[in-house]
Enzyme design. Sequence first.
Site, mmCIF file in Angstrom:
data_model
loop_
_atom_site.group_PDB
_atom_site.id
_atom_site.type_symbol
_atom_site.label_atom_id
_atom_site.label_comp_id
_atom_site.label_asym_id
_atom_site.label_seq_id
_atom_site.Cartn_x
_atom_site.Cartn_y
_atom_site.Cartn_z
ATOM 1 N N HIS A 154 0.991 -9.297 4.695
ATOM 2 C CA HIS A 154 -0.175 -8.430 4.527
ATOM 3 C C HIS A 154 -0.632 -8.538 3.072
ATOM 4 C CE1 HIS A 154 -2.322 -4.760 6.430
ATOM 5 N NE2 HIS A 154 -2.902 -4.956 5.258
ATOM 6 N N GLU A 191 -5.377 -2.275 13.968
ATOM 7 C CA GLU A 191 -5.916 -1.348 12.968
ATOM 8 C C GLU A 191 -7.264 -0.844 13.442
ATOM 9 O OE1 GLU A 191 -6.364 -2.763 8.921
ATOM 10 O OE2 GLU A 191 -4.375 -3.648 8.928
ATOM 11 N N ASN A 202 -8.168 -6.060 14.410
ATOM 12 C CA ASN A 202 -8.449 -4.935 13.516
ATOM 13 C C ASN A 202 -9.954 -4.715 13.497
ATOM 14 O OD1 ASN A 202 -5.755 -5.286 12.973
ATOM 15 N ND2 ASN A 202 -6.015 -5.849 10.821
ATOM 16 N N TYR A 261 -13.236 -2.075 12.223
ATOM 17 C CA TYR A 261 -13.760 -0.901 11.509
ATOM 18 C C TYR A 261 -15.234 -0.667 11.759
ATOM 19 C CZ TYR A 261 -9.265 -0.737 9.218
ATOM 20 O OH TYR A 261 -7.924 -0.637 8.996
ATOM 21 N N GLN A 270 0.800 -1.220 0.000
ATOM 22 C CA GLN A 270 0.000 0.000 0.000
ATOM 23 C C GLN A 270 0.834 1.271 0.000
ATOM 24 O OE1 GLN A 270 -2.693 -1.730 3.250
ATOM 25 N NE2 GLN A 270 -4.137 -0.490 2.088
ATOM 26 N N ASN A 298 -1.749 -10.751 8.563
ATOM 27 C CA ASN A 298 -2.773 -9.727 8.709
ATOM 28 C C ASN A 298 -4.078 -10.215 8.107
ATOM 29 O OD1 ASN A 298 -3.729 -6.863 9.168
ATOM 30 N ND2 ASN A 298 -4.148 -7.112 6.976
ATOM 31 N N GLU A 299 -5.115 -10.259 8.894
ATOM 32 C CA GLU A 299 -6.474 -10.525 8.404
ATOM 33 C C GLU A 299 -6.545 -11.693 7.423
ATOM 34 O OE1 GLU A 299 -8.320 -6.955 6.953
ATOM 35 O OE2 GLU A 299 -8.170 -5.966 8.891
ATOM 36 N N TRP A 350 -5.217 3.111 11.645
ATOM 37 C CA TRP A 350 -5.085 2.864 10.214
ATOM 38 C C TRP A 350 -5.597 4.100 9.516
ATOM 39 C CZ3 TRP A 350 -2.540 -0.718 7.498
ATOM 40 C CH2 TRP A 350 -2.627 -0.593 6.105
ATOM 41 N N ARG A 399 3.515 0.016 12.959
ATOM 42 C CA ARG A 399 3.287 -1.318 12.421
ATOM 43 C C ARG A 399 3.393 -1.258 10.895
ATOM 44 N NH1 ARG A 399 -2.088 -3.933 10.986
ATOM 45 N NH2 ARG A 399 -1.496 -6.083 10.580
ATOM 46 N N GLU A 439 -5.586 1.965 -1.390
ATOM 47 C CA GLU A 439 -6.624 1.235 -0.652
ATOM 48 C C GLU A 439 -7.143 0.074 -1.514
ATOM 49 O OE1 GLU A 439 -7.562 0.899 2.390
ATOM 50 O OE2 GLU A 439 -9.347 -0.280 1.930
ATOM 51 N N TRP A 440 -6.231 -0.827 -1.881
ATOM 52 C CA TRP A 440 -6.579 -2.072 -2.560
ATOM 53 C C TRP A 440 -7.498 -1.829 -3.762
ATOM 54 C CZ3 TRP A 440 -2.811 -4.857 -0.952
ATOM 55 C CH2 TRP A 440 -2.393 -4.794 0.374
HETATM 56 C C1 PNW Z 1 -8.006 -3.792 6.194
HETATM 57 N N1 PNW Z 1 -13.818 -6.129 4.561
HETATM 58 O O1 PNW Z 1 -8.681 -4.243 5.083
HETATM 59 C C2 PNW Z 1 -6.549 -3.962 5.827
HETATM 60 O O2 PNW Z 1 -5.773 -4.647 6.772
HETATM 61 C C3 PNW Z 1 -5.890 -2.715 5.354
HETATM 62 O O3 PNW Z 1 -4.817 -3.056 4.502
HETATM 63 C C4 PNW Z 1 -6.909 -1.830 4.676
HETATM 64 O O4 PNW Z 1 -6.335 -0.743 4.017
HETATM 65 C C5 PNW Z 1 -7.875 -1.392 5.755
HETATM 66 O O5 PNW Z 1 -8.437 -2.496 6.440
HETATM 67 C C6 PNW Z 1 -9.007 -0.510 5.262
HETATM 68 O O6 PNW Z 1 -9.820 -1.172 4.335
HETATM 69 C C7 PNW Z 1 -9.989 -4.675 5.046
HETATM 70 O O7 PNW Z 1 -14.317 -6.068 3.425
HETATM 71 C C8 PNW Z 1 -10.572 -4.724 3.788
HETATM 72 O O8 PNW Z 1 -14.439 -6.587 5.530
HETATM 73 C C9 PNW Z 1 -11.842 -5.201 3.634
HETATM 74 C C10 PNW Z 1 -12.533 -5.644 4.738
HETATM 75 C C11 PNW Z 1 -11.965 -5.607 6.008
HETATM 76 C C12 PNW Z 1 -10.689 -5.104 6.142
#
Ligand code: PNW
Length: 476
Positions: free
Chosen positions: A125, A376, A299, A301, A24, A169-170, A423, A81, A430-431
């Site tokens: 990651h 995160e 992590n 969100y 990233q 990671n995740e 984060w 991190r 952002e992917w």
């Molecule tokens: C995480 N979902 O990604 C990642 O660890 C980071 O690299 C990323 O930039 C960040 O969160 C923000 O998106 C996720 O769809 C991506 O549930 C998608 C999901 C969860 C986490």
Amino acid sequence: MPEPESPVTFPPAFLWGAATSAYQIEGAVREDGRTPSIWDTFSHTPGKTAGGETGDIANDHYHRYRDDVAMMADLGLTAYRFSVSWSRVQPTGRGPAVQRGLDFYRRLVDELLSHGIKPALTLYHWDLPQELEDAGGWPERETALRFAEYAGIVGEALGDRVEQWITLNEPWCSAFLGYGSGVHAPGRTDPEASLRAAHHLNLAHGLGTTALRAAMPARNSIAVSLNSAVVRPLTQDPADVAAARRIDDLASGIFHGPMLHGAYPETLFAATAAVTDWSYVQDGDLALIKQPLDALGLNYYTPTLVSAAPADGSGPRADGHGSSESSPWPGVNDVAFHQTPGERTEMGWTIDPTGLQDLLMRYAREVPGLPLYITENGAAYDDKPDPDGRVHDPERIAYLHGHLRAVRRAIADGTDVRGYYLWSLMDNFEWAYGYDKRFGAVYVDYATQARTPKSSALWYREAARNGELPPVNTIE
Ligand code: PNW
């Protein structure tokens, strides 16, 4: 009634961190022997990322890491991190290491240490060397063995100076967005492959942990970062509660079950029987996966809200993870995903700090005594510089304030939370969303690579400096 704004104070040793990941931010994708990872291939495939954007240059951090570390020090961070790009270290995913690749991370770590910033190193990651994907990727057992070799190499090279280690990671995203819904690299949409991937990621974590232990001083800490979902049923109707349980198994239990307890959730096998026979789980695997850990990274969100739905898959799928044909939930066709009510970030993710508190309390019960870190947490907003060049992001300050307060409440309730990594340090790739979604506390102007701390970064600096959250309106 809103509670009064009393001071929200953290323990003196609490880590105030920020997080990033290699693909990233680094750029320099062809330098010093690095070869393509699945994210290079995926982002260069038409239609896979917004606007066809790639991490070719990203934040050019590979060349600017010194300035970036100086900026972290200016912002008062006590921890950082980052992740290592596997294909910089082992371009074919196997065999001897490329010293120039390792040297970059050695320089980065030394720079952090010289500024008194604690490094936390994530081994994986999401950027699998493309050669390993060509050989079958995470659905194949061999990939887990290769990961263990890679972990040993990095542990050997950096174990003398990095104390905090994170294997994966995740893994949920790697398995189910990568091989199930296909919205992440390598973009495959095969439910059975996604479950095979999950098992081999678990195995990689276990074997990788063992390899790290053998390669490093015993004082170092090894953890994994999970994006365990906070799944809530829409109603207390038993059908909705059962739906929530099924999603929780596939989001959280499928990883923390083997890693922390040495067992998959009992209910998982029946729920996925139509998709896989689990024959790739070999005798002894669960013992290899369950390794003693020193900490757990979480992590967070947004929470996930679900209900039971007609089994034909006609119910709403508001999870933004694709259609029922290409779903990140293998075997599930009778669960509906709902938008949690409330304000949302630019990702469309509802802001709900109570989910973070619930998550911490859950793992405090799940693994009593294990130190927890938030590895995160953060929010994307449509940030723009003002004419004076400053970047005001009061929404992000409110988000961070709310979530850090939730962390503080969890600590007050007895959970052992040792630190928080926002984060992200700076806006980045952002992917699948490309550069449009800005998660940074620091604004990045990609035309010039200029970095500008947003007001949230200045707010966070005050929090880190005083070990206490400033009120939300103290920073303009
Ligand atoms: C995480 N979902 O990604 C990642 O660890 C980071 O690299 C990323 O930039 C960040 O969160 C923000 O998106 C996720 O769809 C991506 O549930 C998608 C999901 C969860 C986490």
